[in-house]
Design an enzyme around this catalytic site. Structure first.
Site, PDB file in Angstrom:
ATOM      1  N   TYR A 147       0.842  -1.199   0.000  1.00 49.41           N
ATOM      2  CA  TYR A 147       0.000   0.000   0.000  1.00 49.41           C
ATOM      3  C   TYR A 147       0.874   1.245   0.000  1.00 49.41           C
ATOM      4  O   TYR A 147       0.666   2.166  -0.807  1.00 49.41           O
ATOM      5  CB  TYR A 147      -0.915  -0.007   1.225  1.00 49.41           C
ATOM      6  CG  TYR A 147      -1.759   1.237   1.371  1.00 49.41           C
ATOM      7  CD1 TYR A 147      -2.934   1.391   0.642  1.00 49.41           C
ATOM      8  CD2 TYR A 147      -1.373   2.267   2.236  1.00 49.41           C
ATOM      9  CE1 TYR A 147      -3.714   2.536   0.767  1.00 49.41           C
ATOM     10  CE2 TYR A 147      -2.156   3.410   2.366  1.00 49.41           C
ATOM     11  CZ  TYR A 147      -3.318   3.542   1.638  1.00 49.41           C
ATOM     12  OH  TYR A 147      -4.080   4.682   1.768  1.00 49.41           O
ATOM     13  N   LYS A 151       1.190   4.058  -3.044  1.00 46.41           N
ATOM     14  CA  LYS A 151       0.930   5.476  -2.824  1.00 46.41           C
ATOM     15  C   LYS A 151       2.169   6.312  -3.122  1.00 46.41           C
ATOM     16  O   LYS A 151       2.067   7.454  -3.599  1.00 46.41           O
ATOM     17  CB  LYS A 151       0.457   5.700  -1.386  1.00 46.41           C
ATOM     18  CG  LYS A 151      -0.969   5.262  -1.122  1.00 46.41           C
ATOM     19  CD  LYS A 151      -1.971   6.063  -1.949  1.00 46.41           C
ATOM     20  CE  LYS A 151      -3.409   5.814  -1.539  1.00 46.41           C
ATOM     21  NZ  LYS A 151      -4.369   6.615  -2.336  1.00 46.41           N
TER      22      LYS A 151
END
Length: 220
Positions: A147, A151
Site C-alpha cells: 500500500y 501510494k
C-alpha cells in the site's frame, strides 16, 4: 460551455466531498465508482445544490475500467483521481491477486487515467489534476508495505508530472492525508483504528478537499 470535473471514487468519503465541492462551484460533475446506489445518492446531493452530473460504473483496478472512464467522460477541466482501497497484512499473508489489483488501482491505474486526460489539458493550456495519495507515501508502513509503495508511486508521479506540464498552464497536485473519517477503514476490516489511533490525529474529508483545492490553486 459548463466546466466539467471528473471525480473517481466518488460514491463516498473524500470523493463525495470533492464532487459536492465542484458542484457548488458550478461544475458539471462526472462521478465514477463501483456502487450505483451510492452514486445515485451523491447525484441527488449534487442536484440539490443546483448542479448537474452523470455517473459511470467502473472498476479502476484494471485497464479495462480505466479505458471505459476515458471513453465516457470526455475531456474534463478538473480530474480528481481519488479511487482507492486500503489493505493491511504481513508480507506473504495477502494473495498476489489482491496485491496486484490494489497496486494497479493506486499506482499505474492512476497514471493511465491521468495520461489519458493530460494531453487535452495541455492542448487547452488549462486544467487541474488532483491525485489523492496518502501520508503512507512519505513514511514507513509495516504490515502495509505494498500500500505504501503504491501510494509512493502516485505521489512521485504527480510531483514529476507537475514539473512537466506546468509551463502549459496545467496544475498537478498530490494531497497526502493521514487518518480521515471515511468508510475506507471499515471496508478493509480495520475498524479498530478508530479506537486505537488518537482522536486528534483524525480529520474530516472536507478538510482534505479544502487543502487539496487550495494547494492546487496556489500551484503547490
Amino acid at each position: 460551455m459548463k466546466s466539467q470535473a471528473l471525480v473517481t471514487g466518488a460514491s463516498s468519503g473524500i470523493g463525495r466531498e470533492f464532487a459536492l465541492h465542484y458542484a457548488r462551484h458550478g461544475f458539471h460533475v462526472c462521478l465514477v465508482g463501483r456502487n450505483e446506489d451510492e452514486l445515485r445518492t451523491v447525484a441527488q446531493g449534487i442536484e440539490e445544490v443546483g448542479a448537474t452530473c452523470d455517473w459511470v460504473i467502473a472498476d479502476l483496478s484494471d485497464t479495462q475500467g480505466v479505458a471505459h472512464v476515458l471513453e465516457t467522460c470526455g475531456e474534463p477541466d478538473v480530474l480528481v483521481a481519488n479511487a482507492g482501497v486500503t489493505l493491511a497484512g504481513r508480507a506473504g499473508s495477502v494473495s498476489w491477486n489482491e496485491l496486484e489489483k490494489m497496486s494497479f488501482l493506486l499506482g499505474i491505474g492512476v497514471a493511465q487515467l491521468v495520461d489519458g486526460i493530460i494531453p487535452s489539458m495541455v492542448r487547452k493550456k488549462a486544467g487541474t489534476v488532483i491525485v489523492v495519495s496518502s501520508i503512507a507515501s512519505l513514511i514507513d508502513m509495516p504490515n502495509s508495505a505494498v500500500y505504501a509503495a503504491s501510494k509512493s508511486f502516485a505521489t512521485r508521479y504527480a510531483s514529476s508530472l507537475s514539473r512537466e506540464v506546468r509551463h502549459a498552464g496545467v496544475r498537478v497536485t498530490a494531497v497526502c492525508p493521514g487518518y480521515v473519517h471515511t468508510n475506507l477503514h471499515s471496508r478493509a476490516g480495520l475498524e479498530h483504528l478508530e479506537k486505537k489511533v488518537p482522536r486528534w490525529l483524525w480529520i474530516e474529508a472536507s478538510t482534505v478537499v479544502h487543502a487539496a483545492v487550495t494547494g492546487a490553486r496556489k500551484g503547490k
